[in-house]
Write a protein that holds these residues in place. Structure first.
Motif, mmCIF file in Angstrom:
data_model
loop_
_atom_site.group_PDB
_atom_site.id
_atom_site.type_symbol
_atom_site.label_atom_id
_atom_site.label_comp_id
_atom_site.label_asym_id
_atom_site.label_seq_id
_atom_site.Cartn_x
_atom_site.Cartn_y
_atom_site.Cartn_z
ATOM 1 N N ASN A 53 -2.998 3.501 -2.660
ATOM 2 C CA ASN A 53 -4.023 3.967 -3.118
ATOM 3 C C ASN A 53 -4.975 3.231 -2.173
ATOM 4 O O ASN A 53 -5.826 3.589 -2.207
ATOM 5 N N GLN A 54 -4.973 2.271 -1.391
ATOM 6 C CA GLN A 54 -5.324 1.752 -0.442
ATOM 7 C C GLN A 54 -5.525 2.589 0.096
ATOM 8 O O GLN A 54 -6.749 3.018 1.604
ATOM 9 N N ALA A 111 2.974 -1.432 -9.530
ATOM 10 C CA ALA A 111 2.016 -1.896 -9.768
ATOM 11 C C ALA A 111 1.574 -2.151 -8.053
ATOM 12 O O ALA A 111 0.411 -1.673 -7.837
ATOM 13 N N GLN A 112 2.327 -2.998 -7.848
ATOM 14 C CA GLN A 112 2.028 -3.638 -6.600
ATOM 15 C C GLN A 112 2.042 -2.251 -5.382
ATOM 16 O O GLN A 112 0.924 -2.385 -4.507
ATOM 17 N N ASN A 158 1.274 6.699 -9.272
ATOM 18 C CA ASN A 158 1.717 6.199 -10.891
ATOM 19 C C ASN A 158 2.995 6.259 -11.479
ATOM 20 O O ASN A 158 3.108 5.357 -12.025
ATOM 21 N N GLY A 171 2.169 -9.270 -5.896
ATOM 22 C CA GLY A 171 0.974 -8.269 -4.849
ATOM 23 C C GLY A 171 0.598 -8.656 -3.594
ATOM 24 O O GLY A 171 1.956 -8.609 -2.804
ATOM 25 N N GLN A 222 1.551 0.849 -6.255
ATOM 26 C CA GLN A 222 0.988 1.572 -6.080
ATOM 27 C C GLN A 222 -0.752 1.333 -5.390
ATOM 28 O O GLN A 222 -1.770 1.704 -5.470
ATOM 29 N N ASP A 223 -1.025 -0.160 -5.578
ATOM 30 C CA ASP A 223 -2.055 -0.949 -4.978
ATOM 31 C C ASP A 223 -2.172 -0.735 -3.870
ATOM 32 O O ASP A 223 -2.866 -0.357 -2.902
#
Length: 341
Positions: free
Chosen positions: A265-266, A258-259, A254, A39, A261-262
């Motif tokens: 999104n920030q 996952a990484q 989406n 991450g 997306q994180d």
């Protein structure tokens, strides 16, 4: 055409004072990058990146090794070079928390710098410098990226944190900047997507200026052009390179891991806020009768049209990129025209 509003934009004198202040601080610059296995990491050095997405012809030219086609998860190390072909694109995830999207017909690398800077927690990070020899790149850093530096043959672009202190740690910031460089025109254009100021300096260091969110500036043959305003909302409607950063594009994030997306999104929190702020500003003082005045930004703004021309020049916009927009940031929309529904 300079489209600043006197009530909302700094004066030229204040811009130069801000530039001199930043340069006098001697701040080191770096890129915060993403560790794909853990991450968002807080590594102290930028040591590597990995190819996260590859489309069509992407060549990896490792330092002191023969070039070869890039593959997913290939390491991208200091002094390596990535080259993208026509209708091609790649995305790089770095080990400190940021993402770089490299468009078509581009040459891109990063090199270690000579300095280090202090973080709010007292730790330090080593400097790294991104280099765009030609083409187009979108460089994004989530909170913790602090500052980024991108060099082209025509410009040095420093993405600085807002409200820089006189001394002590550099505050955290979120950044998203598009850089376009055309060797044939001797021209670099820079587009700021967030509220963090971007400092642009000529290679000889004699001229410097600052752009805020929704502003653009070009350097041509060593000379700074005027600061202009471009339409952020129209940019997100037409740019494949910036997909996921604009208003109403949350669902497109989406599709990422996952990484990623994180991270996105920030960054989206800042890019969407900047786009909405600009739209509210336009609604507050623009109407059709004012469209020709210097205080009104319209979708046929000259600086945006110039950017569309640059993208057409370095990208074949006839490609299908699988739903994420045309590679290299092209939209398939003729320069200066309204986006296709």
């Amino acid at each position: 055409m300079n489209l600043h509003s006197d009530q909302t934009q700094p004066t030229h004198q204040s811009r130069l004072s801000f530039c001199n202040w930043i340069m006098g601080l001697g701040l080191a610059v770096s890129v915060s990058l993403l560790n794909t296995g853990q991450g968002i990491a807080q590594a102290n050095e930028l040591t590597r990146a990995e190819f996260y997405r590859i489309q069509n012809e992407v060549e990896l030219d490792p330092d002191q090794q023969p070039p070869r086609p890039a593959a997913l998860a290939d390491p991208f190390l200091p002094r390596d070079t990535v080259r993208t072909g026509s209708r091609s694109r790649t995305e790089l995830l770095f080990n400190e928390g940021s993402l770089a999207r490299i468009g078509a017909e581009s040459i891109f690398r990063f090199v270690p710098g000579m300095r280090a800077y202090q973080l709010p927690d007292g730790s330090t990070r080593a400097e790294a410098i991104l280099q765009l020899e030609q083409g187009i790149a979108l460089v994004m850093g989530p909170p913790g990226s602090i500052t980024n530096q991108v060099q082209t043959p025509e410009a040095e672009i420093t993405i600085a944190a807002a409200d820089l202190p006189d001394a002590g740690p550099v505050p955290l910031s979120t950044t998203a900047v598009v850089i376009v460089h055309s060797p044939s025109l001797g021209k670099t254009s820079v587009f700021n997507l967030t509220q963090n100021p971007v400092v642009i300096t000529t290679p000889d260091g004699t001229e410097t200026d600052v752009i805020e969110a929704g502003e653009t500036l070009s350097i041509t043959n060593g000379e700074l052009g005027p600061v202009e305003t471009f339409d952020l909302n129209r940019f997100y409607q037409t740019s494949g390179l910036a997909v996921g950063l604009g208003p109403d594009q949350a669902e497109q994030v989406n599709d990422e891991s996952a990484q990623v997306q994180d991270v996105l999104n920030q960054i989206r929190a800042e890019t969407v806020a900047a786009a909405n702020d600009q739209l509210a500003q336009l609604d507050g003082f623009c109407n059709p009768d004012q469209a020709a005045t210097h205080d009104c930004v319209t979708t046929d703004d000259n600086s945006l049209t110039t950017f569309e021309d640059e993208r057409e020049m370095i990208t074949d916009t006839g490609a299908d990129d699988g739903g994420s927009g045309v590679p290299g940031g092209g939209s398939g929309t003729p320069p200066g025209s309204a986006p296709t529904p």
